[in-house]
Write an enzyme that holds these catalytic residues in place. Structure first.
Site, PDB file in Angstrom:
ATOM      1  N   THR A 133       0.761  -1.117   0.101  1.00  0.00           N
ATOM      2  CA  THR A 133      -0.065   0.091   0.088  1.00  0.00           C
ATOM      3  C   THR A 133       0.878   1.212   0.020  1.00  0.00           C
ATOM      4  O   THR A 133       2.251   1.366   0.675  1.00  0.00           O
ATOM      5  CB  THR A 133      -0.901  -0.072   1.085  1.00  0.00           C
ATOM      6  OG1 THR A 133      -1.325   1.144   1.381  1.00  0.00           O
ATOM      7  CG2 THR A 133      -0.100  -0.384   2.453  1.00  0.00           C
ATOM      8  N   ASP A 134       0.336   2.131  -0.521  1.00  0.00           N
ATOM      9  CA  ASP A 134       0.864   3.512  -0.445  1.00  0.00           C
ATOM     10  C   ASP A 134       1.091   4.158   1.011  1.00  0.00           C
ATOM     11  O   ASP A 134       1.851   5.026   1.422  1.00  0.00           O
ATOM     12  CB  ASP A 134       0.226   4.663  -1.251  1.00  0.00           C
ATOM     13  CG  ASP A 134      -1.275   4.968  -0.947  1.00  0.00           C
ATOM     14  OD1 ASP A 134      -1.594   4.375  -0.031  1.00  0.00           O
ATOM     15  OD2 ASP A 134      -1.987   5.785  -1.653  1.00  0.00           O
ATOM     16  N   GLU A 135       0.314   3.595   1.853  1.00  0.00           N
ATOM     17  CA  GLU A 135       0.386   4.242   3.408  1.00  0.00           C
ATOM     18  C   GLU A 135       1.485   3.929   3.989  1.00  0.00           C
ATOM     19  O   GLU A 135       1.849   4.626   5.045  1.00  0.00           O
ATOM     20  CB  GLU A 135      -1.012   3.530   4.115  1.00  0.00           C
ATOM     21  CG  GLU A 135      -2.456   3.850   3.513  1.00  0.00           C
ATOM     22  CD  GLU A 135      -3.420   3.845   4.354  1.00  0.00           C
ATOM     23  OE1 GLU A 135      -3.316   3.705   5.661  1.00  0.00           O
ATOM     24  OE2 GLU A 135      -4.494   3.623   3.987  1.00  0.00           O
ATOM     25  N   TYR A 159      -1.865  -0.382  11.123  1.00  0.00           N
ATOM     26  CA  TYR A 159      -1.855  -1.074   9.945  1.00  0.00           C
ATOM     27  C   TYR A 159      -0.781  -0.610   8.801  1.00  0.00           C
ATOM     28  O   TYR A 159      -0.221  -1.611   8.361  1.00  0.00           O
ATOM     29  CB  TYR A 159      -3.134  -0.587   9.094  1.00  0.00           C
ATOM     30  CG  TYR A 159      -3.286  -0.915   7.784  1.00  0.00           C
ATOM     31  CD1 TYR A 159      -3.446  -2.211   7.182  1.00  0.00           C
ATOM     32  CD2 TYR A 159      -3.141   0.205   6.673  1.00  0.00           C
ATOM     33  CE1 TYR A 159      -3.437  -2.439   5.911  1.00  0.00           C
ATOM     34  CE2 TYR A 159      -3.204  -0.349   5.347  1.00  0.00           C
ATOM     35  CZ  TYR A 159      -3.303  -1.573   4.894  1.00  0.00           C
ATOM     36  OH  TYR A 159      -3.398  -1.907   3.669  1.00  0.00           O
TER      37      TYR A 159
HETATM   38  P1  NAD Z   1      -9.646  -7.181   2.513  1.00  0.00           P
HETATM   39  O1  NAD Z   1      -9.633  -6.782   3.753  1.00  0.00           O
HETATM   40  O2  NAD Z   1     -11.022  -6.772   1.522  1.00  0.00           O
HETATM   41  O3  NAD Z   1      -9.658  -8.694   1.849  1.00  0.00           O
HETATM   42  C1  NAD Z   1      -8.347  -9.368   2.866  1.00  0.00           C
HETATM   43  C2  NAD Z   1      -8.733 -10.949   2.593  1.00  0.00           C
HETATM   44  O4  NAD Z   1      -7.456 -11.702   3.241  1.00  0.00           O
HETATM   45  C3  NAD Z   1      -9.867 -11.496   3.272  1.00  0.00           C
HETATM   46  O5  NAD Z   1     -10.638 -12.139   2.061  1.00  0.00           O
HETATM   47  C4  NAD Z   1      -9.562 -12.297   4.438  1.00  0.00           C
HETATM   48  O6  NAD Z   1     -10.330 -13.276   4.630  1.00  0.00           O
HETATM   49  C5  NAD Z   1      -8.038 -12.412   3.922  1.00  0.00           C
HETATM   50  N1  NAD Z   1      -7.164 -13.091   5.245  1.00  0.00           N
HETATM   51  C6  NAD Z   1      -7.064 -12.007   6.252  1.00  0.00           C
HETATM   52  N2  NAD Z   1      -6.279 -12.666   7.225  1.00  0.00           N
HETATM   53  C7  NAD Z   1      -5.693 -13.687   6.452  1.00  0.00           C
HETATM   54  C8  NAD Z   1      -4.830 -14.781   6.763  1.00  0.00           C
HETATM   55  N3  NAD Z   1      -4.145 -14.860   8.121  1.00  0.00           N
HETATM   56  N4  NAD Z   1      -4.655 -15.785   6.170  1.00  0.00           N
HETATM   57  C9  NAD Z   1      -5.278 -15.877   5.111  1.00  0.00           C
HETATM   58  N5  NAD Z   1      -6.350 -15.117   4.495  1.00  0.00           N
HETATM   59  C10 NAD Z   1      -6.283 -13.871   5.314  1.00  0.00           C
HETATM   60  O7  NAD Z   1      -8.446  -6.343   1.826  1.00  0.00           O
HETATM   61  P2  NAD Z   1      -8.318  -5.581   0.115  1.00  0.00           P
HETATM   62  O8  NAD Z   1      -8.991  -4.485   0.381  1.00  0.00           O
HETATM   63  O9  NAD Z   1      -8.635  -6.740  -0.830  1.00  0.00           O
HETATM   64  O10 NAD Z   1      -6.597  -5.596   0.285  1.00  0.00           O
HETATM   65  C11 NAD Z   1      -5.944  -6.841  -0.452  1.00  0.00           C
HETATM   66  C12 NAD Z   1      -4.455  -6.332  -0.009  1.00  0.00           C
HETATM   67  O11 NAD Z   1      -4.228  -5.177  -0.907  1.00  0.00           O
HETATM   68  C13 NAD Z   1      -4.044  -6.090   1.283  1.00  0.00           C
HETATM   69  O12 NAD Z   1      -2.740  -6.721   1.428  1.00  0.00           O
HETATM   70  C14 NAD Z   1      -3.895  -4.623   1.527  1.00  0.00           C
HETATM   71  O13 NAD Z   1      -3.146  -4.215   2.312  1.00  0.00           O
HETATM   72  C15 NAD Z   1      -3.565  -4.016  -0.019  1.00  0.00           C
HETATM   73  N6  NAD Z   1      -4.134  -3.090  -0.431  1.00  0.00           N
HETATM   74  C16 NAD Z   1      -5.364  -2.538  -0.306  1.00  0.00           C
HETATM   75  C17 NAD Z   1      -5.811  -1.399  -0.897  1.00  0.00           C
HETATM   76  C18 NAD Z   1      -7.375  -0.948  -0.644  1.00  0.00           C
HETATM   77  O14 NAD Z   1      -7.514   0.291  -1.067  1.00  0.00           O
HETATM   78  N7  NAD Z   1      -8.245  -1.797  -0.421  1.00  0.00           N
HETATM   79  C19 NAD Z   1      -4.857  -0.502  -1.510  1.00  0.00           C
HETATM   80  C20 NAD Z   1      -3.526  -0.794  -1.587  1.00  0.00           C
HETATM   81  C21 NAD Z   1      -2.985  -1.987  -1.069  1.00  0.00           C
HETATM   82  O1  DAU Z   2      -4.172   4.098   0.663  1.00  0.00           O
HETATM   83  C1  DAU Z   2      -4.506   2.582   0.411  1.00  0.00           C
HETATM   84  C2  DAU Z   2      -4.986   2.160   1.607  1.00  0.00           C
HETATM   85  O2  DAU Z   2      -6.629   2.649   1.224  1.00  0.00           O
HETATM   86  C3  DAU Z   2      -5.269   0.823   1.852  1.00  0.00           C
HETATM   87  O3  DAU Z   2      -3.866   0.180   2.280  1.00  0.00           O
HETATM   88  C4  DAU Z   2      -6.139   0.291   3.024  1.00  0.00           C
HETATM   89  O4  DAU Z   2      -6.223  -1.015   3.045  1.00  0.00           O
HETATM   90  C5  DAU Z   2      -7.531   0.814   2.446  1.00  0.00           C
HETATM   91  O5  DAU Z   2      -8.735   0.491   3.587  1.00  0.00           O
HETATM   92  C6  DAU Z   2      -7.550   2.237   2.348  1.00  0.00           C
HETATM   93  O6  DAU Z   2      -7.229   2.934   3.598  1.00  0.00           O
HETATM   94  P1  DAU Z   2      -7.970   4.308   4.081  1.00  0.00           P
HETATM   95  O7  DAU Z   2      -7.906   4.612   5.262  1.00  0.00           O
HETATM   96  O8  DAU Z   2      -7.563   5.808   3.068  1.00  0.00           O
HETATM   97  O9  DAU Z   2      -9.340   4.085   3.467  1.00  0.00           O
HETATM   98  P2  DAU Z   2     -10.837   4.151   4.219  1.00  0.00           P
HETATM   99  O10 DAU Z   2     -11.747   3.876   3.250  1.00  0.00           O
HETATM  100  O11 DAU Z   2     -11.021   3.814   5.505  1.00  0.00           O
HETATM  101  O12 DAU Z   2     -10.855   5.802   4.272  1.00  0.00           O
HETATM  102  C7  DAU Z   2     -10.565   6.613   3.169  1.00  0.00           C
HETATM  103  C8  DAU Z   2     -10.827   8.087   3.779  1.00  0.00           C
HETATM  104  O13 DAU Z   2     -12.027   8.317   3.963  1.00  0.00           O
HETATM  105  C9  DAU Z   2      -9.960   8.500   5.034  1.00  0.00           C
HETATM  106  O14 DAU Z   2      -9.219   9.589   4.790  1.00  0.00           O
HETATM  107  C10 DAU Z   2     -10.861   8.058   5.896  1.00  0.00           C
HETATM  108  C11 DAU Z   2     -11.903   8.851   5.525  1.00  0.00           C
HETATM  109  N1  DAU Z   2     -13.385   8.151   6.079  1.00  0.00           N
HETATM  110  C12 DAU Z   2     -13.226   6.820   6.024  1.00  0.00           C
HETATM  111  C13 DAU Z   2     -14.499   6.153   6.512  1.00  0.00           C
HETATM  112  C14 DAU Z   2     -14.678   4.694   6.518  1.00  0.00           C
HETATM  113  C15 DAU Z   2     -14.419   9.006   6.394  1.00  0.00           C
HETATM  114  O15 DAU Z   2     -14.167  10.401   6.478  1.00  0.00           O
HETATM  115  N2  DAU Z   2     -15.402   8.234   6.953  1.00  0.00           N
HETATM  116  C16 DAU Z   2     -15.679   7.087   7.023  1.00  0.00           C
HETATM  117  O16 DAU Z   2     -16.692   6.441   7.651  1.00  0.00           O
END
Ligand code: NAD
Ligand code: DAU
Length: 356
Positions: A133-135, A159
């Site tokens: 992730t970019d975080e 996280y």
């Molecule tokens: P998600 O939370 O939707 O899905 C995670 C999946 O991993 C789930 O199906 C869960 O059951 C499984 N899981 C959790 N713990 C596990 C374990 N110990 N063993 C096997 N499976 C397990 O997450 P996502 O949003 O699909 O993110 C996927 C990946 O991409 C993550 O590594 C996250 O850090 C990364 N990522 C997410 C975002 C985003 O915006 N969602 C952006 C950048 C990177």
């Molecule tokens: O940047 C990549 C990341 O993006 C991933 O690594 C994470 O897995 C993914 O969850 C996401 O993280 P964020 O914290 O950026 O996503 P989230 O959707 O939780 O929140 C997006 C923005 O919106 C953040 O600035 C917090 C804000 N927010 C979020 C929620 C859930 C609100 O203002 N209200 C809300 O109810």
């Protein structure tokens, strides 16, 4: 040929598996623990498809991973499995340490043993792709340039700290043991099958239910949005042509303040599903207490991926968010099952005693 995907019942992993089966003949072994974020209903279209083999299990279960690698002999492992929600990591960091750090470590150890024992050609061709992730780069000042791959790591939440640790482990397995790794660091994704605890699906689902749209703090935090299918195509491209040991940032050049996102989603819903009394969904916006340690701005510089591997996103934010809102309108049953918790029983309900 076979690939092993971890976390393939989650949001991005699930989209990746669906796309992979749609564009390749290779079998996908999908190892997922099915935490609250795992939803096999998202993969319902693959029911009975021999190209998809689902295994419920933990990436930290070394014996299970060893067995799967030995049995299926994958040519690549793609690691999506993680605890992914920042707010949950603030309330309870332990699972994040366990899965994102310990889990990735155990997975790496098993993959290393498997890879070392492969015949020469298979060993040379093998890849371990880690999805990050970019975080991990921390928060950007308003006028600072977007994150490049050289940006220092400054994670601010449990996280992002756990993801940073996993990235470092992956890097070290390349430098120390020569494991052929690739890492991608992506910005915020949105699209189909997104669990409605994250901002965009939460807005859509709450708005349709007439519930408040919670905006943290002043709503001026900036995120850089990428349609999930574009993230999946970037991962496929890096897997295919990425240089070993390299990191690739993935993003869509779509920086937007959260409040703009909220207004955009409300405007689309006003158009696509107007309220009976013709009032706007905007009336539901509610400013709430800010997230502790809330990062102010993320922005990804994805030029390396474009320059070296020729990848570009297919969607603009406008096209991607319209598709996303429409998907939620068209898939109310999926949403209802998530909200009622029935998605967790989906396998039993749909397959009876047959294991997933
Ligand atoms: P998600 O939370 O939707 O899905 C995670 C999946 O991993 C789930 O199906 C869960 O059951 C499984 N899981 C959790 N713990 C596990 C374990 N110990 N063993 C096997 N499976 C397990 O997450 P996502 O949003 O699909 O993110 C996927 C990946 O991409 C993550 O590594 C996250 O850090 C990364 N990522 C997410 C975002 C985003 O915006 N969602 C952006 C950048 C990177
Ligand atoms: O940047 C990549 C990341 O993006 C991933 O690594 C994470 O897995 C993914 O969850 C996401 O993280 P964020 O914290 O950026 O996503 P989230 O959707 O939780 O929140 C997006 C923005 O919106 C953040 O600035 C917090 C804000 N927010 C979020 C929620 C859930 C609100 O203002 N209200 C809300 O109810």
């Amino acid at each position: 040929m076979t690939i092993l995907v971890t976390g393939g019942a989650g949001f991005i992993g699930g989209n990746f598996v669906l796309d992979w089966v749609g564009c390749s003949d290779e079998v996908v072994i999908n190892l997922d623990k099915l935490t609250y974020a795992g939803n096999l209903e998202s993969l319902a279209s693959l029911d009975g498809n021999p190209q998809h083999i689902f295994v419920q299990g933990d990436i930290a279960d070394a014996e299970l991973v060893r067995h799967l690698l030995a049995e299926h002999q994958p040519r690549a492992v793609i690691n999506f499995a993680a605890e992914s929600h920042v707010d949950r990591s603030i309330h309870g960091p332990e699972e994040f340490i366990q899965t994102n750090i310990v889990g990735t470590f155990r997975l790496l150890e098993e993959v290393r043993s498997y890879w070392k024992a492969l015949p020469d050609q298979a060993r040379a061709d093998f890849r371990f792709l880690h999805v990050s992730t970019d975080e991990v780069y921390g928060s950007l000042a308003t006028d600072a340039p977007a994150f490049t791959e050289e940006h220092r790591y400054e994670p601010n939440s449990p996280y992002s700290a756990s993801k940073a640790a996993s990235d470092h482990l992956v890097r070290s397995y390349h430098h120390t043991y020569g494991l052929p790794v690739l890492t991608t660091n992506c910005s915020n994704n949105y699209g189909p099958y997104h669990f409605p605890e994250k901002l965009i699906p939460l807005l859509i689902v709450n708005a349709l239910a007439g519930k408040q749209l919670p905006v943290y703090g002043d709503g001026q935090q900036i995120r850089d949005w990428l349609y999930v299918k574009d993230h999946c195509s970037a991962i496929r491209r890096v897997l295919e042509a990425g240089k070993l040991g390299e990191v690739y940032n993935v993003g869509g050049w779509n920086e937007k303040p959260n409040l703009d996102i909220v207004h955009h989603v409300c405007a689309l819903l006003d158009e696509l599903q107007p309220k009976a009394d013709a009032s706007s969904y905007r009336d539901l916006i509610t400013f709430v207490t800010d997230r502790p340690g809330h990062d102010r701005r993320y922005a990804i510089d994805a030029r390396k991926l474009e320059r070296e591997l020729g990848w570009k996103p297919a969607e603009t934010f406008e096209s991607g968010i319209r598709k996303t809102v429409q998907w939620y309108l068209d898939n109310q049953q999926w949403v209802n099952n998530v909200q009622s918790g029935d998605y967790r029983n989906w396998v039993t309900q749909n397959y009876g005693e047959r294991s997933a």
